[in-house]
Design an enzyme around this catalytic site. Structure first.
Site, PDB file in Angstrom:
ATOM      1  N   SER A   1       7.368 -15.447   2.516  1.00  0.00           N
ATOM      2  CA  SER A   1       8.228 -14.331   2.912  1.00  0.00           C
ATOM      3  C   SER A   1       8.357 -14.181   4.419  1.00  0.00           C
ATOM      4  O   SER A   1       9.375 -13.707   4.912  1.00  0.00           O
ATOM      5  CB  SER A   1       7.666 -13.031   2.319  1.00  0.00           C
ATOM      6  OG  SER A   1       6.332 -12.819   2.749  1.00  0.00           O
TER       7      SER A   1
ATOM      8  N   ASP B   1      -5.191 -11.275   2.430  1.00  0.00           N
ATOM      9  CA  ASP B   1      -4.008 -11.777   1.715  1.00  0.00           C
ATOM     10  C   ASP B   1      -4.410 -13.019   0.916  1.00  0.00           C
ATOM     11  O   ASP B   1      -3.772 -14.073   0.998  1.00  0.00           O
ATOM     12  CB  ASP B   1      -2.897 -12.108   2.718  1.00  0.00           C
ATOM     13  CG  ASP B   1      -1.520 -12.161   2.071  1.00  0.00           C
ATOM     14  OD1 ASP B   1      -1.370 -11.632   0.957  1.00  0.00           O
ATOM     15  OD2 ASP B   1      -0.595 -12.719   2.676  1.00  0.00           O
TER      16      ASP B   1
END
Length: 509
Positions: free
Chosen positions: A136, A290
């Protein structure tokens, strides 16, 4: 710019799920109640024409999230690791979001690298591949250094990504403001602070210089961790929009078939993922925030390779102790102690009933310990715990949001490797080890010694501070109320006494 125009963005979100056909799938997967489903359809269907079309070749949910932009993609990445929450079908669709997004052209990437490093690409690299992964925020290229022949990974930010994220985050700020305005009771949960925290995390991810620094610090902290590797950054070939690191060869953590083919024990791997995360959070107070499968690889020797350090979490020492004591209390099923920790930390207002709170915690813990090992979830316990603390007036702790979110992701990764994993059994030795070293007499002595060192650094200033305070005491007071005037002196004296006690105790031991 935060204003009413953001309503369009929020309405378009629901309309996009309608247009892509994802809304029914998502509502079913989340087991939304009938009333919520009715409201969602009524609000989304009339504005379907406003929804983004997305890529028709993608599955509905993935199509909607990729169309809506990077902030929504981040959310989808989290859900992709939790088939127990969204179901196997939706989780499988969302795995696409981790590292298989449409890349931007190679020519654009080369232009950005040349602009950032102030040198043509062919004067730096002998080879520079097409994108090998696209996420992303950025995409990655495999390259070879011209001068040394070393293989490296070159990460390049997506063009215009800062503006795209700004648009989404502004809409989130607007929504949080509307929630606080319409529901004053929600203010204790601090929606604006939550969005602000997310904003800060995102801004750090959009500057690859910060990711380079994070990779260096994380590598230093984990250098001696067995079974864990981190690629090192190439500093002189990195900047704000470009990050060059050592190439890490391995199997994607999401590819169970390839992991099995490599002869790596997935049960061991699952336990290692969970325990390493807890070690980094508790021992170092600095953890990879993450840790979805797209950011993890498995080396040929079975080591876990972590990369993509744009989102890192940090906990101060006191918060780590509180978190560990809460987990340890649940592991021991000592709900009274868990309640006491919440009150001692100020998480729950002091005017609430501690015994009633302890009973509420028992309601959270006991059903979980009665479950089969495959259903025991630390992430679920944390979610339940926050629900209970909210009922008792606990304000949202922004420093714990990232920790809870990462726990959800890590647990999802571990279960994808070994669905039979017993989360508590694997967590227990890490938590107990931390408690042994950081809660009790040993920790008290260490704290006293730290206090002595701080006072020693400021020692030359202490006489002057005391003298200045005494001089102020002897001056005529303008206000008749001099209550608390000796407060600084008292604390200085008390601090010195405590520090001296610590030094004497340390010598005695």
């Amino acid at each position: 710019m935060r204003g009413p125009h953001n309503i369009i963005r929020l309405v378009r979100t629901l309309a996009t799920f309608e247009r892509t056909g994802a809304i029914n799938l998502v509502l079913e997967a989340l087991e939304a109640p009938p009333r919520l489903r009715f409201v969602a359809r009524v609000l989304g269907w009339p504005f379907k024409w406003l929804g983004l079309k997305g890529d028709p070749a993608l599955p509905p949910a993935t199509r909607a999230l990729t169309a809506l932009g990077p902030a929504y993609i981040k959310f989808g990445q989290i859900l992709s690791t939790r088939p127990d929450v969204v179901g196997d079908e939706l989780a499988l669709q969302l795995q696409y979001l981790q590292d298989k997004l449409p890349p931007f052209p190679l020519s654009v990437a080369k232009e950005m690298v040349a602009a950032e490093l102030a040198m043509p690409v062919d004067q730096i690299f002998s080879t520079f591949s097409e994108p090998v992964a696209a996420a992303s925020i950025a995409q990655v290229h495999r390259a070879r250094l011209l001068d040394t022949g070393e293989e490296v990974a070159v990460k390049v930010l997506r063009p215009g990504i800062e503006r795209a994220f700004r648009k989404d985050i502004d809409a989130f700020y607007f929504a949080a403001g509307i929630i606080e305005f319409l529901s004053p009771a929600s203010r204790r949960l601090r929606p604006m602070e939550v969005v602000k925290h997310f904003d800060g995390v995102v801004q750090g991810e959009l500057d690859l210089r910060l990711e380079s620094a994070a990779a260096g610090e994380f590598a230093a902290n984990t250098d001696k961790d067995e079974g864990f590797q981190i690629p090192k950054p190439v500093w002189h070939l990195s900047g704000r929009t470009v990050l060059t690191m050592d190439w890490a060869e391995g199997v994607n953590m999401a590819d169970n078939a390839a992991i099995d083919a490599a002869g790596v024990d997935r049960n061991v791997l699952a336990s290692r993922v969970l325990q390493l995360f807890l070690q980094h959070a508790l021992r170092d107070g600095y953890f990879h925030a993450d840790m979805h499968q797209g950011n993890l690889k498995v080396a040929a020797n079975g080591d876990i390779i972590a990369y993509d350090f744009g989102i890192m979490g940090r906990l101060d020492e006191y918060t780590r102790r509180v978190y560990a004591e809460i987990l340890y209390g649940f592991i021991r099923r000592d709900y009274r102690r868990v309640a006491e920790v919440h009150f001692e930390a100020g998480y729950v207002p002091a005017d609430r009933d501690i015994d009633e709170f302890a009973r509420a915690l028992r309601v959270v813990g006991e059903p979980i310990f009665g479950m089969d090992a495959t259903r025991i979830s630390m992430a679920r316990l944390l979610a339940y715990l926050f629900e209970v603390t909210e009922r008792f007036g606990m304000e949202t702790r922004t420093e714990l949001i990232l920790l809870q979110r990462t726990m959800v992701v890590v647990e999802g990764v571990a279960r994808s490797l070994n669905p039979q994993i017993n989360i508590w059994q694997d967590a227990r030795p890490v938590v107990e080890s931390y408690i042994k070293d950081n809660v009790g007499p040993k920790a008290l002595l260490r704290d006293l010694q730290k206090t002595a060192m701080v006072l020693a650094r400021f020692g030359p200033k202490l006489p002057r501070l005391v003298e200045a305070q005494l001089e102020r005491q002897n001056r005529p007071m303008q206000e008749p109320d001099n209550k608390g005037a000796l407060h600084p002196l008292i604390w200085i004296a008390l601090g010195a006494a405590v520090a001296l006690s610590g030094v004497v105790l340390g010598q005695a031991l």
